[in-house]
Design an enzyme around this catalytic site. Structure first.
Site, PDB file in Angstrom:
ATOM      1  N   HIS A 100      10.267   0.395   2.228  1.00 48.00           N
ATOM      2  CA  HIS A 100      11.521  -0.174   1.709  1.00 48.00           C
ATOM      3  C   HIS A 100      11.389  -0.334   0.192  1.00 48.00           C
ATOM      4  CE1 HIS A 100      15.039  -2.494   1.206  1.00 48.00           C
ATOM      5  NE2 HIS A 100      14.443  -3.654   1.076  1.00 48.00           N
ATOM      6  N   ASN A 157      17.376  -1.476  -4.918  1.00 51.34           N
ATOM      7  CA  ASN A 157      17.314  -1.820  -3.486  1.00 51.34           C
ATOM      8  C   ASN A 157      18.710  -1.642  -2.880  1.00 51.34           C
ATOM      9  OD1 ASN A 157      17.154  -3.035  -0.988  1.00 51.34           O
ATOM     10  ND2 ASN A 157      16.065  -4.859  -1.690  1.00 51.34           N
ATOM     11  N   CYS A 187      17.601  -5.494   5.426  1.00 53.06           N
ATOM     12  CA  CYS A 187      16.907  -4.351   4.812  1.00 53.06           C
ATOM     13  C   CYS A 187      16.062  -3.569   5.814  1.00 53.06           C
ATOM     14  CB  CYS A 187      16.021  -4.818   3.667  1.00 53.06           C
ATOM     15  SG  CYS A 187      16.970  -5.481   2.303  1.00 53.06           S
TER      16      CYS A 187
HETATM   17  O1  UT7 Z   1      15.065  -6.403   0.279  1.00 47.94           O
HETATM   18  C1  UT7 Z   1      14.791  -7.667   0.826  1.00 47.94           C
HETATM   19  C2  UT7 Z   1      13.461  -8.080   0.495  1.00 47.94           C
HETATM   20  N1  UT7 Z   1      13.416  -8.538  -0.876  1.00 47.94           N
HETATM   21  C3  UT7 Z   1      12.311  -8.437  -1.573  1.00 47.94           C
HETATM   22  O2  UT7 Z   1      11.351  -7.895  -1.092  1.00 47.94           O
HETATM   23  C4  UT7 Z   1      12.288  -9.083  -2.939  1.00 47.94           C
HETATM   24  C5  UT7 Z   1      11.004  -9.829  -3.131  1.00 47.94           C
HETATM   25  N2  UT7 Z   1      10.901 -10.529  -4.384  1.00 47.94           N
HETATM   26  C6  UT7 Z   1      10.814  -9.932  -5.605  1.00 47.94           C
HETATM   27  O3  UT7 Z   1      10.936  -8.743  -5.722  1.00 47.94           O
HETATM   28  C7  UT7 Z   1      10.472 -10.780  -6.797  1.00 47.94           C
HETATM   29  O4  UT7 Z   1      10.075 -12.061  -6.373  1.00 47.94           O
HETATM   30  C8  UT7 Z   1      11.622 -10.917  -7.843  1.00 47.94           C
HETATM   31  C9  UT7 Z   1      11.856  -9.605  -8.511  1.00 47.94           C
HETATM   32  C10 UT7 Z   1      12.880 -11.399  -7.148  1.00 47.94           C
HETATM   33  C11 UT7 Z   1      11.206 -11.933  -8.915  1.00 47.94           C
HETATM   34  O5  UT7 Z   1       9.984 -11.587  -9.498  1.00 47.94           O
HETATM   35  P1  UT7 Z   1       8.810 -12.657  -9.630  1.00 47.94           P
HETATM   36  O6  UT7 Z   1       7.710 -12.011 -10.346  1.00 47.94           O
HETATM   37  O7  UT7 Z   1       8.553 -13.193  -8.268  1.00 47.94           O
HETATM   38  O8  UT7 Z   1       9.470 -13.724 -10.577  1.00 47.94           O
HETATM   39  P2  UT7 Z   1       9.669 -15.277 -10.327  1.00 47.94           P
HETATM   40  O9  UT7 Z   1      10.854 -15.496  -9.448  1.00 47.94           O
HETATM   41  O10 UT7 Z   1       8.366 -15.894  -9.944  1.00 47.94           O
HETATM   42  O11 UT7 Z   1      10.014 -15.718 -11.800  1.00 47.94           O
HETATM   43  C12 UT7 Z   1       9.049 -15.606 -12.871  1.00 47.94           C
HETATM   44  C13 UT7 Z   1       9.771 -15.909 -14.167  1.00 47.94           C
HETATM   45  C14 UT7 Z   1      10.653 -17.162 -14.094  1.00 47.94           C
HETATM   46  O12 UT7 Z   1      10.568 -17.832 -15.321  1.00 47.94           O
HETATM   47  P3  UT7 Z   1       9.644 -19.137 -15.456  1.00 47.94           P
HETATM   48  O13 UT7 Z   1      10.162 -20.117 -14.451  1.00 47.94           O
HETATM   49  O14 UT7 Z   1       8.242 -18.676 -15.161  1.00 47.94           O
HETATM   50  O15 UT7 Z   1       9.879 -19.546 -16.893  1.00 47.94           O
HETATM   51  C15 UT7 Z   1      12.037 -16.576 -13.948  1.00 47.94           C
HETATM   52  O16 UT7 Z   1      13.046 -17.431 -14.455  1.00 47.94           O
HETATM   53  O17 UT7 Z   1      10.628 -14.832 -14.523  1.00 47.94           O
HETATM   54  C16 UT7 Z   1      11.929 -15.334 -14.781  1.00 47.94           C
HETATM   55  N3  UT7 Z   1      12.917 -14.317 -14.422  1.00 47.94           N
HETATM   56  C17 UT7 Z   1      13.339 -13.381 -15.296  1.00 47.94           C
HETATM   57  N4  UT7 Z   1      13.052 -13.180 -16.594  1.00 47.94           N
HETATM   58  C18 UT7 Z   1      13.670 -12.142 -17.198  1.00 47.94           C
HETATM   59  C19 UT7 Z   1      13.490 -14.095 -13.214  1.00 47.94           C
HETATM   60  N5  UT7 Z   1      14.338 -13.048 -13.297  1.00 47.94           N
HETATM   61  C20 UT7 Z   1      14.242 -12.602 -14.584  1.00 47.94           C
HETATM   62  C21 UT7 Z   1      14.873 -11.549 -15.275  1.00 47.94           C
HETATM   63  N6  UT7 Z   1      14.551 -11.342 -16.575  1.00 47.94           N
HETATM   64  N7  UT7 Z   1      15.754 -10.706 -14.691  1.00 47.94           N
END
Ligand code: UT7
Length: 334
Positions: A256, A286, A116
């Site tokens: 980004h 993205n 990225c």
């Molecule tokens: O371009 C390269 C660089 N990439 C980035 O910069 C991406 C960086 N990361 C992110 O943008 C975020 O970490 C994500 C968007 C990938 C995830 O968001 P988050 O707030 O960090 O969520 P998480 O992974 O901590 O998950 C929180 C909860 C989980 O449920 P539990 O375990 O708390 O019950 C996930 O299973 O949200 C759940 N979850 C979703 N729920 C509904 C994860 N994806 C989804 C979804 N819909 N699509």
């Protein structure tokens, strides 16, 4: 002799017609529009769904528009560099395919891989080729067909990514505008947190790798999120300071487009209002190496000659950095 600067003289962009909405994604995995909008900030993304077309197709559309807008003669292009994580083939380079499709006879071409962060590295690379005095006109393209490596059964990654490409023309000038300075960083310790497990020389493609879904993007989102915020903010502030730019001097930050919360956190840490952050994540998601130039493509009409722009990105590797550009022209080129 006058100092040679590398100025951006035009931008071209392309996103495919097909739009994948949050409602459609909600039918593929257990998610909903509200979660995606509040946690990521993507409303829709464009997907290249025609069989047999890869990133070079996206790149070609963007570069053709760029050449038309800048009135460039194909024979005058010295170099083409494409940043992509989703090349048409492992080899030859996507840039070589692009070169052929654009009918460039006098250019050499290669790909650059920095995930990225690819477009930041491209700007620095192009600037140095120009500053050497040996090259006058360079096309740089960020192009990614992320849909080709996204697992549409994984709700943690599939809402984030989209397909797209955008290109800059970089030329020599003696005017005091252009790509001024940069800070680029790499830390290979980021490997476990963001990568594709198979298809490379460590783990070539096999029935095993396909059966175990090892050809998709793997990400530990929370870790990547944390590093993205701190590294992009830190390096952007360092670059501004190094170049004597106060908060008021910065006209735009082009971050980004990985997550709206990352962009907001970077703005907060830099103590800049969101109005100065260029944002189009809601429309494209993205698009990896394409996010930075696509943002410029989207906002070209609002830019003025002399505007101070900080580009910043973070990606797999880890790779990150910031590039300071003094914009080279007023408004939108048709
Ligand atoms: O371009 C390269 C660089 N990439 C980035 O910069 C991406 C960086 N990361 C992110 O943008 C975020 O970490 C994500 C968007 C990938 C995830 O968001 P988050 O707030 O960090 O969520 P998480 O992974 O901590 O998950 C929180 C909860 C989980 O449920 P539990 O375990 O708390 O019950 C996930 O299973 O949200 C759940 N979850 C979703 N729920 C509904 C994860 N994806 C989804 C979804 N819909 N699509």
């Amino acid at each position: 002799m006058d100092k040679i600067n590398a100025v951006i003289t035009g931008v071209g962009g392309y996103v495919p017609d097909y739009i994948l909405t949050n409602d459609e994604i909600s039918k593929m995995v257990d998610t909903n529009d509200e979660w995606i909008m509040t946690r990521i900030g993507v409303k829709e993304r464009h997907i290249l769904n025609e069989e047999g077309l890869g990133s070079s197709y996206l790149a070609r559309k963007a570069a053709k528009q760029l050449m038309k807008k800048t009135g460039a003669n194909p024979d005058d292009i010295d170099l083409v560099v494409v940043a992509t994580t989703t090349p048409d083939y492992p080899f030859p380079s996507t840039a070589s395919i692009l070169c052929d499709k654009l009918g460039l006879k006098n250019a050499f071409a290669f790909d650059l891989q920095a995930a990225c962060c690819g477009f930041l590295y491209l700007m620095e690379t192009a600037a140095n080729f120009i500053r050497s005095g040996r090259y006058k006109k360079i096309i740089i393209v960020g192009a990614d067909k992320m849909s080709s490596i996204v697992d549409y059964t994984d709700r943690a990654t599939c809402p984030i990514f989209g397909d797209g490409a955008a290109a800059f023309m970089v030329e020599a000038t003696t005017e005091d505008v252009g790509i001024v300075n940069s800070i680029l960083r790499t830390d290979g310790k980021g490997l476990p947190f963001l990568h594709m497990k198979a298809g490379g020389s460590v783990c070539p493609s096999s029935y095993f790798s396909v059966d175990n879904k090892m050809h998709y993007l793997y990400q530990e989102g929370r870790t990547v999120f944390k590093y993205a915020v701190s590294h992009m903010a830190e390096v952007s502030e360092e670059l501004a300071e190094k170049n004597g730019l106060t908060k008021e001097d910065i006209n735009w930050v082009v971050p980004h487009q990985a997550n709206i919360r990352i962009i907001e956190a970077v703005a907060h840490r830099m103590d800049l209002p969101m109005e100065k952050m260029l944002v189009d994540i809601q429309r494209y998601g993205n698009t990896s190496a394409a996010t930075l130039p696509l943002c410029i493509w989207d906002n070209e009409e609002n830019l003025k000659k002399g505007d101070n722009i900080i580009f910043t990105a973070f990606g797999a590797g880890f790779t990150w950095g910031a590039v300071y550009v003094k914009w080279g022209y007023d408004g939108k080129k048709e």
